[in-house]
Design a protein around this motif. Structure first.
Motif, PDB file in Angstrom:
ATOM      1  N   TYR A 177      36.299  72.081  11.807  1.00 23.26           N
ATOM      2  CA  TYR A 177      35.313  72.746  12.649  1.00 23.26           C
ATOM      3  C   TYR A 177      34.947  71.815  13.810  1.00 23.26           C
ATOM      4  CZ  TYR A 177      34.790  74.618   7.909  1.00 23.26           C
ATOM      5  OH  TYR A 177      35.036  75.107   6.663  1.00 23.26           O
ATOM      6  N   GLN A 178      34.401  72.401  14.864  1.00 24.04           N
ATOM      7  CA  GLN A 178      34.082  71.589  16.034  1.00 24.04           C
ATOM      8  C   GLN A 178      32.843  72.133  16.753  1.00 24.04           C
ATOM      9  OE1 GLN A 178      37.191  71.502  18.955  1.00 24.04           O
ATOM     10  NE2 GLN A 178      36.052  70.239  20.380  1.00 24.04           N
ATOM     11  N   LEU A 179      31.974  71.216  17.173  1.00 24.39           N
ATOM     12  CA  LEU A 179      30.876  71.532  18.080  1.00 24.39           C
ATOM     13  C   LEU A 179      31.198  70.860  19.410  1.00 24.39           C
ATOM     14  CD1 LEU A 179      27.687  70.978  15.863  1.00 24.39           C
ATOM     15  CD2 LEU A 179      28.914  73.103  16.312  1.00 24.39           C
ATOM     16  N   ALA A 180      31.302  71.631  20.475  1.00 29.81           N
ATOM     17  CA  ALA A 180      31.651  71.099  21.789  1.00 29.81           C
ATOM     18  C   ALA A 180      30.426  71.110  22.689  1.00 29.81           C
ATOM     19  CB  ALA A 180      32.771  71.934  22.416  1.00 29.81           C
ATOM     20  N   GLY A 181      30.165  69.988  23.351  1.00 27.96           N
ATOM     21  CA  GLY A 181      29.001  69.929  24.222  1.00 27.96           C
ATOM     22  C   GLY A 181      28.988  68.674  25.053  1.00 27.96           C
TER      23      GLY A 181
ATOM     24  N   ILE B 194      45.275  68.064  13.440  1.00 24.94           N
ATOM     25  CA  ILE B 194      45.417  67.045  14.466  1.00 24.94           C
ATOM     26  C   ILE B 194      44.788  67.578  15.754  1.00 24.94           C
ATOM     27  CG2 ILE B 194      47.676  67.822  15.272  1.00 24.94           C
ATOM     28  CD1 ILE B 194      48.395  64.792  15.524  1.00 24.94           C
ATOM     29  N   LYS B 195      44.061  66.713  16.451  1.00 24.02           N
ATOM     30  CA  LYS B 195      43.370  67.103  17.676  1.00 24.02           C
ATOM     31  C   LYS B 195      43.735  66.122  18.777  1.00 24.02           C
ATOM     32  CE  LYS B 195      40.213  69.422  20.044  1.00 24.02           C
ATOM     33  NZ  LYS B 195      40.287  70.867  20.318  1.00 24.02           N
TER      34      LYS B 195
ATOM     35  N   TYR C 180      32.265  63.726   9.559  1.00 24.05           N
ATOM     36  CA  TYR C 180      31.703  64.058  10.863  1.00 24.05           C
ATOM     37  C   TYR C 180      32.069  62.945  11.839  1.00 24.05           C
ATOM     38  CZ  TYR C 180      29.017  67.373   8.099  1.00 24.05           C
ATOM     39  OH  TYR C 180      28.656  68.385   7.241  1.00 24.05           O
ATOM     40  N   CYS C 181      32.703  63.321  12.948  1.00 25.63           N
ATOM     41  CA  CYS C 181      33.236  62.324  13.878  1.00 25.63           C
ATOM     42  C   CYS C 181      33.068  62.809  15.315  1.00 25.63           C
ATOM     43  CB  CYS C 181      34.709  62.083  13.557  1.00 25.63           C
ATOM     44  SG  CYS C 181      35.583  61.088  14.768  1.00 25.63           S
ATOM     45  N   PHE C 182      32.529  61.963  16.195  1.00 28.94           N
ATOM     46  CA  PHE C 182      32.380  62.287  17.615  1.00 28.94           C
ATOM     47  C   PHE C 182      33.602  61.827  18.404  1.00 28.94           C
ATOM     48  CE2 PHE C 182      27.662  62.152  16.880  1.00 28.94           C
ATOM     49  CZ  PHE C 182      27.394  63.426  17.342  1.00 28.94           C
TER      50      PHE C 182
ATOM     51  N   ASP D 253      32.182  65.883  21.785  1.00 29.39           N
ATOM     52  CA  ASP D 253      32.521  66.841  20.740  1.00 29.39           C
ATOM     53  C   ASP D 253      32.241  66.234  19.371  1.00 29.39           C
ATOM     54  OD1 ASP D 253      33.387  68.560  22.683  1.00 29.39           O
ATOM     55  OD2 ASP D 253      35.518  68.126  22.423  1.00 29.39           O
ATOM     56  N   LEU D 254      31.773  67.058  18.466  1.00 27.08           N
ATOM     57  CA  LEU D 254      31.588  66.645  17.078  1.00 27.08           C
ATOM     58  C   LEU D 254      32.605  67.393  16.227  1.00 27.08           C
ATOM     59  CD1 LEU D 254      30.067  65.139  14.856  1.00 27.08           C
ATOM     60  CD2 LEU D 254      28.475  67.066  14.730  1.00 27.08           C
ATOM     61  N   HIS D 255      33.455  66.641  15.548  1.00 25.19           N
ATOM     62  CA  HIS D 255      34.498  67.218  14.696  1.00 25.19           C
ATOM     63  C   HIS D 255      34.069  67.131  13.238  1.00 25.19           C
ATOM     64  CE1 HIS D 255      37.123  66.801  18.263  1.00 25.19           C
ATOM     65  NE2 HIS D 255      36.503  65.636  18.416  1.00 25.19           N
TER      66      HIS D 255
END
Length: 236
Positions: free
Chosen positions: A191-195, A129-130, A164-166, A181-183
Protein backbone atom coordinates in the motif's frame (compact mmCIF):
# COMPACT_ATOMS: atom_id res chain seq x y z
CA UNK A 1 -27.22 -9.75 103.76
CA UNK A 2 -26.72 -6.00 103.60
CA UNK A 3 -22.96 -6.39 103.92
CA UNK A 4 -22.80 -8.62 100.79
CA UNK A 5 -25.19 -6.55 98.59
CA UNK A 6 -23.14 -3.34 98.53
CA UNK A 7 -19.85 -4.87 97.34
CA UNK A 8 -21.66 -6.90 94.65
CA UNK A 9 -23.56 -3.89 93.35
CA UNK A 10 -20.35 -1.90 93.28
CA UNK A 11 -18.60 -4.66 91.34
CA UNK A 12 -21.35 -4.79 88.69
CA UNK A 13 -21.22 -1.01 88.36
CA UNK A 14 -17.45 -1.03 87.75
CA UNK A 15 -17.78 -3.83 85.16
CA UNK A 16 -20.40 -1.84 83.22
CA UNK A 17 -18.14 1.22 83.10
CA UNK A 18 -15.23 -0.84 81.75
CA UNK A 19 -17.37 -2.27 78.95
CA UNK A 20 -18.50 1.20 77.94
CA UNK A 21 -14.86 2.33 77.74
CA UNK A 22 -13.92 -0.61 75.47
CA UNK A 23 -16.75 0.11 73.00
CA UNK A 24 -16.23 3.85 72.99
CA UNK A 25 -16.21 5.42 69.51
CA UNK A 26 -12.87 6.29 67.89
CA UNK A 27 -11.57 9.79 68.23
CA UNK A 28 -11.91 12.29 65.39
CA UNK A 29 -8.17 12.09 64.80
CA UNK A 30 -8.25 8.31 64.35
CA UNK A 31 -11.26 8.51 62.01
CA UNK A 32 -9.59 11.15 59.90
CA UNK A 33 -6.50 9.00 59.52
CA UNK A 34 -8.53 6.10 58.14
CA UNK A 35 -10.70 8.20 55.81
CA UNK A 36 -7.83 10.15 54.26
CA UNK A 37 -7.52 8.82 50.67
CA UNK A 38 -4.14 7.86 49.30
CA UNK A 39 -2.58 10.25 46.84
CA UNK A 40 -3.02 9.01 43.27
CA UNK A 41 0.08 9.13 41.07
CA UNK A 42 -0.54 10.57 37.61
CA UNK A 43 0.85 8.54 34.71
CA UNK A 44 2.88 10.46 32.16
CA UNK A 45 1.40 10.37 28.64
CA UNK A 46 3.22 8.22 26.07
CA UNK A 47 5.38 9.87 23.47
CA UNK A 48 4.68 9.35 19.75
CA UNK A 49 7.52 6.86 19.51
CA UNK A 50 6.22 4.90 22.52
CA UNK A 51 2.69 4.86 21.11
CA UNK A 52 3.87 3.55 17.75
CA UNK A 53 6.07 0.98 19.50
CA UNK A 54 3.08 -0.25 21.50
CA UNK A 55 1.21 -0.85 18.24
CA UNK A 56 3.93 -3.27 17.20
CA UNK A 57 3.29 -5.48 20.20
CA UNK A 58 0.98 -8.41 19.70
CA UNK A 59 0.51 -12.10 20.42
CA UNK A 60 3.27 -13.01 17.94
CA UNK A 61 6.92 -12.05 18.03
CA UNK A 62 8.01 -9.73 15.22
CA UNK A 63 11.61 -8.62 14.78
CA UNK A 64 13.40 -6.14 12.52
CA UNK A 65 17.17 -6.33 11.99
CA UNK A 66 19.60 -4.41 9.77
CA UNK A 67 21.64 -6.75 7.57
CA UNK A 68 24.74 -5.74 5.56
CA UNK A 69 24.32 -6.37 1.84
CA UNK A 70 27.22 -8.84 1.86
CA UNK A 71 25.37 -11.03 4.37
CA UNK A 72 22.11 -11.27 2.45
CA UNK A 73 21.20 -14.88 1.52
CA UNK A 74 20.70 -13.68 -2.09
CA UNK A 75 22.43 -11.14 -4.30
CA UNK A 76 20.36 -8.01 -3.81
CA UNK A 77 23.05 -5.84 -5.32
CA UNK A 78 22.47 -7.28 -8.78
CA UNK A 79 18.80 -6.33 -8.61
CA UNK A 80 19.16 -2.87 -7.12
CA UNK A 81 22.37 -1.48 -8.51
CA UNK A 82 25.93 -1.50 -7.23
CA UNK A 83 25.54 0.74 -4.19
CA UNK A 84 23.29 -1.30 -1.90
CA UNK A 85 24.87 -1.20 1.55
CA UNK A 86 22.18 -2.44 3.88
CA UNK A 87 18.90 -4.30 3.92
CA UNK A 88 16.25 -4.85 6.58
CA UNK A 89 15.32 -8.34 7.69
CA UNK A 90 11.85 -8.80 9.19
CA UNK A 91 10.65 -12.02 10.78
CA UNK A 92 7.00 -12.70 11.59
CA UNK A 93 4.58 -15.61 11.87
CA UNK A 94 4.87 -16.36 8.11
CA UNK A 95 8.67 -16.36 7.88
CA UNK A 96 11.48 -14.03 6.80
CA UNK A 97 11.17 -10.95 4.59
CA UNK A 98 13.79 -8.54 3.29
CA UNK A 99 13.28 -4.89 2.40
CA UNK A 100 16.04 -3.38 0.25
CA UNK A 101 16.37 0.39 -0.03
CA UNK A 102 18.79 1.66 -2.62
CA UNK A 103 19.61 4.68 -4.78
CA UNK A 104 22.24 5.15 -7.46
CA UNK A 105 23.16 7.06 -10.63
CA UNK A 106 23.34 5.47 -14.05
CA UNK A 107 23.85 7.21 -17.41
CA UNK A 108 22.92 10.63 -16.09
CA UNK A 109 19.76 9.47 -14.35
CA UNK A 110 19.17 9.12 -10.61
CA UNK A 111 17.36 5.99 -9.46
CA UNK A 112 15.68 4.98 -6.22
CA UNK A 113 14.25 1.54 -5.62
CA UNK A 114 12.49 -0.45 -2.94
CA UNK A 115 12.61 -4.24 -3.21
CA UNK A 116 10.55 -6.49 -0.97
CA UNK A 117 11.30 -10.22 -0.88
CA UNK A 118 10.20 -13.35 0.94
CA UNK A 119 12.99 -15.81 1.79
CA UNK A 120 11.83 -19.44 1.87
CA UNK A 121 15.21 -20.77 2.96
CA UNK A 122 16.38 -21.52 -0.57
CA UNK A 123 15.52 -18.57 -2.77
CA UNK A 124 14.19 -15.01 -2.57
CA UNK A 125 10.68 -14.59 -3.94
CA UNK A 126 9.92 -11.03 -4.95
CA UNK A 127 6.71 -9.71 -3.41
CA UNK A 128 6.91 -6.14 -4.64
CA UNK A 129 9.29 -3.66 -6.18
CA UNK A 130 8.96 0.12 -6.46
CA UNK A 131 11.16 2.27 -8.71
CA UNK A 132 11.65 6.02 -8.92
CA UNK A 133 13.94 7.92 -11.26
CA UNK A 134 14.75 11.53 -12.11
CA UNK A 135 16.81 13.13 -14.86
CA UNK A 136 18.22 16.60 -15.50
CA UNK A 137 17.64 18.26 -12.14
CA UNK A 138 19.16 21.73 -12.50
CA UNK A 139 18.31 22.75 -8.93
CA UNK A 140 18.67 20.79 -5.69
CA UNK A 141 18.08 17.06 -5.96
CA UNK A 142 16.33 15.68 -2.87
CA UNK A 143 16.73 11.92 -2.74
CA UNK A 144 16.28 10.08 0.54
CA UNK A 145 14.77 7.17 2.40
CA UNK A 146 14.14 9.13 5.62
CA UNK A 147 14.49 7.11 8.76
CA UNK A 148 11.75 9.15 10.39
CA UNK A 149 8.81 6.81 10.71
CA UNK A 150 10.66 3.75 9.38
CA UNK A 151 9.27 0.99 11.57
CA UNK A 152 7.33 -2.25 11.85
CA UNK A 153 4.00 -2.86 13.51
CA UNK A 154 1.20 -5.40 13.73
CA UNK A 155 -1.75 -3.08 13.94
CA UNK A 156 -4.32 -5.72 12.95
CA UNK A 157 -2.75 -8.30 15.32
CA UNK A 158 -2.66 -11.08 12.73
CA UNK A 159 1.00 -11.99 13.24
CA UNK A 160 2.10 -10.55 9.87
CA UNK A 161 4.47 -7.60 10.14
CA UNK A 162 3.58 -4.30 8.52
CA UNK A 163 6.66 -2.41 7.37
CA UNK A 164 6.30 1.37 7.08
CA UNK A 165 8.93 3.15 4.98
CA UNK A 166 9.22 6.70 3.57
CA UNK A 167 10.79 7.70 0.27
CA UNK A 168 11.53 11.25 -0.87
CA UNK A 169 12.54 12.30 -4.41
CA UNK A 170 12.19 15.79 -5.83
CA UNK A 171 14.00 18.63 -7.59
CA UNK A 172 13.52 21.97 -5.80
CA UNK A 173 14.94 25.47 -5.93
CA UNK A 174 14.03 26.56 -2.40
CA UNK A 175 13.02 25.18 0.99
CA UNK A 176 9.50 24.03 0.30
CA UNK A 177 7.46 20.85 0.70
CA UNK A 178 8.85 18.01 -1.40
CA UNK A 179 7.40 14.74 -2.65
CA UNK A 180 7.08 12.25 0.19
CA UNK A 181 5.59 8.77 -0.05
CA UNK A 182 4.86 6.30 2.73
CA UNK A 183 5.06 2.65 1.67
CA UNK A 184 3.40 -0.14 3.61
CA UNK A 185 4.40 -3.78 3.07
CA UNK A 186 2.51 -6.65 4.69
CA UNK A 187 2.93 -10.23 3.52
CA UNK A 188 2.18 -10.13 -0.21
CA UNK A 189 0.32 -6.84 0.09
CA UNK A 190 1.62 -3.38 -0.74
CA UNK A 191 0.00 0.00 0.00
CA UNK A 192 1.12 3.58 -0.50
CA UNK A 193 0.28 7.07 0.76
CA UNK A 194 1.54 9.72 -1.67
CA UNK A 195 1.98 13.32 -0.60
CA UNK A 196 4.54 15.86 0.59
CA UNK A 197 6.31 16.73 3.80
CA UNK A 198 5.54 19.69 6.05
CA UNK A 199 7.77 22.79 5.99
CA UNK A 200 6.99 25.87 8.10
CA UNK A 201 3.31 25.01 8.30
CA UNK A 202 2.95 24.22 4.59
CA UNK A 203 2.43 20.78 3.06
CA UNK A 204 1.92 17.63 5.08
CA UNK A 205 -0.83 16.48 2.72
CA UNK A 206 -1.30 12.98 1.34
CA UNK A 207 -3.75 10.72 -0.40
CA UNK A 208 -3.91 6.93 -0.60
CA UNK A 209 -2.93 5.27 -3.83
CA UNK A 210 -5.63 3.56 -5.88
CA UNK A 211 -4.54 0.13 -4.63
CA UNK A 212 -4.76 1.08 -0.95
CA UNK A 213 -7.33 -1.47 0.15
CA UNK A 214 -5.89 -2.31 3.55
CA UNK A 215 -7.95 -2.73 6.66
CA UNK A 216 -9.16 0.49 8.23
CA UNK A 217 -6.83 -0.07 11.20
CA UNK A 218 -3.78 -0.15 8.94
CA UNK A 219 -4.94 2.88 6.95
CA UNK A 220 -5.55 4.90 10.11
CA UNK A 221 -2.19 3.85 11.53
CA UNK A 222 -0.37 4.77 8.30
CA UNK A 223 -2.15 8.14 8.30
CA UNK A 224 -1.01 8.77 11.88
CA UNK A 225 2.58 7.98 10.92
CA UNK A 226 2.45 10.33 7.94
CA UNK A 227 0.92 13.16 9.97
CA UNK A 228 3.26 12.68 12.91
CA UNK A 229 6.51 12.42 11.00
CA UNK A 230 6.00 14.57 7.89
CA UNK A 231 7.30 17.66 9.69
CA UNK A 232 10.40 15.75 10.85
CA UNK A 233 11.41 14.90 7.29
CA UNK A 234 13.48 17.88 6.14
CA UNK A 235 13.89 18.97 2.54
CA UNK A 236 17.70 19.06 2.82
Amino acid sequence: MRKLFIPLALAFLLMGTACQNQSAPQTDEQTAQKETPKEETEEEPMSEEEAFAEAASGPFEITMTAVPAKKLPFDGRMVHGPDLEEATEVKDIKGTYYLLRNQYFSEGRHYMSLGYYFWDGKEAKRQNIKHYDMENCNFDLVSKFPNAGFQIADQDKDGEAEIYCFSQLDCVSDVSPTNLDLHVFEGQNYYQLAGNNKVEGLGGEFKPSDNFKAEEKIFNYASDIFNSFSDKVKAY
